[in-house]
Design a protein around this motif. Structure first.
Motif, PDB file in Angstrom:
ATOM      1  N   LYS A   1     -21.910  33.207  15.292  1.00  0.00           N
ATOM      2  CA  LYS A   1     -20.721  33.477  14.486  1.00  0.00           C
ATOM      3  C   LYS A   1     -20.714  34.897  13.914  1.00  0.00           C
ATOM      4  O   LYS A   1     -19.690  35.528  13.827  1.00  0.00           O
ATOM      5  CB  LYS A   1     -20.604  32.452  13.372  1.00  0.00           C
ATOM      6  CG  LYS A   1     -20.252  31.077  13.881  1.00  0.00           C
ATOM      7  CD  LYS A   1     -19.861  30.174  12.748  1.00  0.00           C
ATOM      8  CE  LYS A   1     -19.623  28.755  13.193  1.00  0.00           C
ATOM      9  NZ  LYS A   1     -18.600  28.560  14.165  1.00  0.00           N
ATOM     10  N   ASP A   2     -21.879  35.379  13.497  1.00  0.00           N
ATOM     11  CA  ASP A   2     -21.954  36.715  12.891  1.00  0.00           C
ATOM     12  C   ASP A   2     -22.505  37.728  13.903  1.00  0.00           C
ATOM     13  O   ASP A   2     -23.479  38.411  13.657  1.00  0.00           O
ATOM     14  CB  ASP A   2     -22.787  36.683  11.619  1.00  0.00           C
ATOM     15  CG  ASP A   2     -24.169  36.076  11.825  1.00  0.00           C
ATOM     16  OD1 ASP A   2     -24.424  35.524  12.912  1.00  0.00           O
ATOM     17  OD2 ASP A   2     -24.980  36.168  10.914  1.00  0.00           O
ATOM     18  N   TYR A   3     -21.832  37.830  15.023  1.00  0.00           N
ATOM     19  CA  TYR A   3     -22.270  38.669  16.138  1.00  0.00           C
ATOM     20  C   TYR A   3     -22.450  40.124  15.730  1.00  0.00           C
ATOM     21  O   TYR A   3     -23.462  40.745  16.016  1.00  0.00           O
ATOM     22  CB  TYR A   3     -21.262  38.556  17.282  1.00  0.00           C
ATOM     23  CG  TYR A   3     -21.534  39.491  18.427  1.00  0.00           C
ATOM     24  CD1 TYR A   3     -22.528  39.205  19.343  1.00  0.00           C
ATOM     25  CD2 TYR A   3     -20.822  40.672  18.579  1.00  0.00           C
ATOM     26  CE1 TYR A   3     -22.793  40.057  20.398  1.00  0.00           C
ATOM     27  CE2 TYR A   3     -21.080  41.533  19.634  1.00  0.00           C
ATOM     28  CZ  TYR A   3     -22.061  41.215  20.532  1.00  0.00           C
ATOM     29  OH  TYR A   3     -22.329  42.059  21.557  1.00  0.00           O
TER      30      TYR A   3
ATOM     31  N   LYS B   1     -22.855  41.518  12.774  1.00  0.00           N
ATOM     32  CA  LYS B   1     -23.935  41.682  11.791  1.00  0.00           C
ATOM     33  C   LYS B   1     -25.292  41.674  12.500  1.00  0.00           C
ATOM     34  O   LYS B   1     -26.165  42.483  12.190  1.00  0.00           O
ATOM     35  CB  LYS B   1     -23.856  40.554  10.767  1.00  0.00           C
ATOM     36  CG  LYS B   1     -24.881  40.634   9.681  1.00  0.00           C
ATOM     37  CD  LYS B   1     -24.713  39.474   8.726  1.00  0.00           C
ATOM     38  CE  LYS B   1     -25.822  39.415   7.726  1.00  0.00           C
ATOM     39  NZ  LYS B   1     -25.743  38.227   6.874  1.00  0.00           N
ATOM     40  N   GLN B   2     -25.456  40.783  13.458  1.00  0.00           N
ATOM     41  CA  GLN B   2     -26.720  40.724  14.202  1.00  0.00           C
ATOM     42  C   GLN B   2     -26.897  41.940  15.099  1.00  0.00           C
ATOM     43  O   GLN B   2     -28.012  42.382  15.329  1.00  0.00           O
ATOM     44  CB  GLN B   2     -26.787  39.452  15.037  1.00  0.00           C
ATOM     45  CG  GLN B   2     -27.052  38.226  14.213  1.00  0.00           C
ATOM     46  CD  GLN B   2     -27.349  37.024  15.072  1.00  0.00           C
ATOM     47  OE1 GLN B   2     -27.403  37.108  16.293  1.00  0.00           O
ATOM     48  NE2 GLN B   2     -27.553  35.892  14.436  1.00  0.00           N
TER      49      GLN B   2
END
Length: 148
Positions: free
Chosen positions: A40-42, A44-45
């Motif tokens: 979901k937090d592509y 950010k990663q």
């Protein structure tokens, strides 16, 4: 009314395009055909990717790396024997590409150099395992795809 062959070819193309569009719209609107993103937090990663690369390089420089084996007890993760297991900390991430509801994270707390994930927590199929661990403030990362 007589239909010539040119008109019938156009009608067949229109019917075929309608048939394909029906399935495309159906697959995109029905909830049972829901498509999950990888994470979901592509974005950010993605920003933390260099730290991940460095941790993987640290892991490759070890004399012996982590080993993962499927046994009767479950999934056995063996940490390097030359490291003091009481100083190892981190997390184990198990990611199921086919269903995000099966993903889980386990904090590492060792009483010996092996960590066991019980078999009842794992469903048969493909899993991606990521072990993000630290020893003496040096980050290490181990990644592997496995079929359980």
């Amino acid at each position: 009314m007589k239909i010539n062959w040119g008109t019938s070819i156009v009608l067949v193309f229109i019917a075929f395009i309608s048939f394909i569009l029906y399935f495309v719209i159906r697959m995109n609107t029905e909830k049972k055909y829901e498509h999950d993103l990888v994470v979901k937090d592509y974005y950010k990663q993605e920003l933390a990717f260099q730290k991940e690369i460095d941790a993987e390089e640290n892991s490759k420089s070890l004399n012996t790396n982590i080993t993962v084996k499927k046994t009767d007890k479950g999934l056995v993760i063996s940490f390097p024997k030359d490291k003091n297991y009481t100083k190892i900390s981190g997390n184990i991430y198990l990611y199921r590409p086919s269903n995000e509801n099966l993903d889980f994270k386990i904090p590492i707390s060792l009483s010996e150099s092996e960590f066991v994930i019980k078999g009842e927590n794992m469903i048969e199929g493909r899993w991606n395992i990521t072990i993000d661990w630290k020893y003496d403030n040096t980050p290490y990362m181990y990644k592997k795809s496995l079929t359980y």
